[in-house]
Design an enzyme around this catalytic site. Structure first.
Site, PDB file in Angstrom:
ATOM      1  N   GLU A  77       0.829  -1.197   0.000  1.00  0.00           N
ATOM      2  CA  GLU A  77       0.000   0.000   0.000  1.00  0.00           C
ATOM      3  C   GLU A  77       0.869   1.256   0.000  1.00  0.00           C
ATOM      4  OE1 GLU A  77      -2.729  -0.087   3.243  1.00  0.00           O
ATOM      5  OE2 GLU A  77      -3.547  -2.054   2.727  1.00  0.00           O
ATOM      6  N   GLY A  78       0.385   2.296  -0.652  1.00  0.00           N
ATOM      7  CA  GLY A  78       1.071   3.577  -0.630  1.00  0.00           C
ATOM      8  C   GLY A  78       2.372   3.615  -1.397  1.00  0.00           C
ATOM      9  N   ASP A  82      -5.545   2.525 -13.643  1.00  0.00           N
ATOM     10  CA  ASP A  82      -5.136   1.502 -12.692  1.00  0.00           C
ATOM     11  C   ASP A  82      -6.062   0.291 -12.751  1.00  0.00           C
ATOM     12  OD1 ASP A  82      -3.345   3.440 -12.001  1.00  0.00           O
ATOM     13  OD2 ASP A  82      -4.211   3.868 -10.040  1.00  0.00           O
ATOM     14  N   SER A 115      -0.808   0.722  -7.311  1.00  0.00           N
ATOM     15  CA  SER A 115      -2.239   0.445  -7.444  1.00  0.00           C
ATOM     16  C   SER A 115      -2.743  -0.698  -6.569  1.00  0.00           C
ATOM     17  CB  SER A 115      -2.604   0.168  -8.910  1.00  0.00           C
ATOM     18  OG  SER A 115      -2.374   1.298  -9.696  1.00  0.00           O
TER      19      SER A 115
END
Length: 495
Positions: A166-167, A217, A171
């Site tokens: 994540e982050g 995405d 995506s």
């Protein structure tokens, strides 16, 4: 509209992570470890699906302005298991790293009511940080209910596992939406073609999660093919097919260790600035403008550029450029121009926005991506593309991100290290990916340059003290595999 379940099949051999996930799900079912408690009326099938993250090789934030984008599906993926049951709730469990689990119960009455507004559903998830993450999953049900009339008379237990970090600008959100969508449409036997599934996933993120992302995405996560770049003309989502890299080239990513989020202020401000620029261009070109669907929204009759900045072109933009302000107060813009054509964002009257540079970026980025794709496809199969020119276009794209204010010290340093390594070590180009302001850098390099890429990551990690995970490898999108139906009683592919 319904469709018959696809013929039973074993999990494809080219996605071993989904194979292992199916085994793990079966073990949890057998041991009554999932769902968390035994409930009456559970279904006899479990649907497992998988969707990869992606590396934005070219195009990035120009997607919301109608640009061509080129996206690479990565090896890392999100996997979802869905068990329909009689209870009127979704029981969503996410298996985190290190054995840490998150859990959220979502009432079916909230997300299965087609008359309930997106704002109301978004507010429910946003009211408690502990359940906001579940909007990416439960939002799929609400969008299908509103947009396709799917009637969810029963809920489901949903288990999620992901190795898409994540982050990091690869995506993770699109992967969880796409995998959930694949499992849901199979479980409820809903017929929606892949492109529209991606559009609906984008709506989940825009309207329920509240992130102003484009559609690239979700399209990459659903329609991507292993070993190829997905080409998408974002007007709004015209799939242009897959562009296969020649055998001598490959794509990698290096995580900068700096967290990125499309919900961040920088990304949102740059997007708003681009739409403000389009509105000003419409006025300069004498296009007819009318009031839109809400306060601060306008509609433009645009036979010239069809509503997309990417279609303006560099030559035309240079004629208007001096008349577009470098920046402008939101209050002044709204008083003079009424609003923008973007329904996902709103101009804040109290904020000052950069306009000229965010407007220029998608115009020139579209030209860069178009040339990039042409270089890969125009040469005879026996001829290698001009890797030096491909790399130069990536460096130009990275510089344009920075000019928009979407750079970061970490991604800039990784790009500098890639440039210093150069073609002598098989590194041809590098750029920040996705929404910018941190996240991951994509690299184009020789297929044999893996050690050189890892050396860049090690040098960066030693300098900064940040982890520098290397993304290498590729895998197919969700539509390539579909959902696999397991018999909940035997824990085997349904027969």
């Amino acid at each position: 509209m319904t469709r018959p379940l696809r013929p039973p099949s074993a999990v494809p051999q080219d996605v071993p992570d989904l194979q292992q996930f199916a085994v793990d799900v079966a073990a949890r079912l057998s041991a009554h470890a999932w769902p968390q408690r035994i409930v009456s009326g559970s279904g006899d099938s479990v649907f497992v699906a998988r969707a990869p993250g992606r590396l934005d090789v070219m195009g990035g934030i120009a997607d919301y302005s109608g640009a061509l984008v080129l996206q690479w599906p990565i090896r890392e993926a999100t996997r979802v298991a869905l068990l329909p049951w009689a209870e009127r709730r979704l029981s969503i469990t996410s298996l985190g790293h290190g054995g840490v689990e998150r859990h959220c119960d979502v009432p079916l009455d909230l997300i299965a009511d087609a008359h309930r507004s997106y704002d109301e559903v978004r507010a429910w998830f946003g009211s408690d940080p502990a359940r906001h993450w579940a909007a990416y999953v439960a939002g799929v049900f609400h969008v299908l209910s509103r947009e396709h009339g799917v009637q969810f008379r029963n809920g489901a237990a949903i288990l999620i596992e992901s190795d898409v970090p994540e982050g990091k600008g690869v995506s993770s959100s699109a992967a969880i939406e796409a995998a959930t969508m694949e499992a849901v449409v199979e479980a409820w036997r809903v017929s929606i073609e892949p492109r529209m599934r991606a559009v609906r996933c984008q709506q989940v993120e825009n309207l329920i999660v509240g992130a102003p992302c484009g559609v690239m995405d979700q399209m990459a996560s659903i329609c991507g093919e292993a070993g190829s770049l997905m080409a998408l003309l974002c007007q709004p989502a015209e799939f242009q097919g897959s562009v296969r890299l020649p055998d001598g080239l490959d794509v990698w990513g290096i995580d900068s260790g700096i967290r990125h989020a499309v919900t961040g202020a920088d990304y949102g401000a740059v997007r708003i600035g681009a739409f403000m620029g389009y509105r000003i261009l419409a006025a300069l070109a004498g296009l007819r403008v009318t009031h839109g669907q809400r306060e601060g929204h306008v509609q433009v009759e645009d036979p010239r550029w069809r509503g997309y900045l990417a279609n303006v072109g560099g030559e035309a933009f240079r004629r208007f450029e001096r008349d577009i302000p470098e920046d402008l107060d939101g209050e002044v813009f709204l008083a003079r121009f009424g609003g923008t054509t973007d329904l996902v964002t709103s101009v804040d009257p109290a904020r000052r926005y950069a306009i000229r540079t965010p407007t220029a970026h998608p115009i020139y980025e579209h030209e860069r991506v178009t040339e990039w794709a042409r270089l890969l496809t125009a040469s005879p199969s026996a001829a290698a593309p001009d890797a030096a020119r491909l790399g130069a276009l990536m460096y130009e794209s990275h510089a344009s991100y920075s000019a928009c204010g979407l750079g970061s010290d970490g991604t800039d340093r990784l790009v500098s290290l890639a440039r210093a390594a150069g073609s002598a070590r098989g590194i041809h180009g590098a750029k920040i990916t996705g929404g910018g302001s941190g996240g991951t850098v994509a690299l184009l390099a020789d297929a044999t340059a893996g050690e050189a890429v890892r050396a860049i990551a090690r040098e960066y990690a030693n300098e900064t003290g940040r982890d520098a995970y290397v993304f290498e490898g590729t895998s197919p999108g969700a539509a390539r595999i579909g959902a696999i139906r397991l018999d909940a009683s035997t824990c085997r592919p349904a027969s």
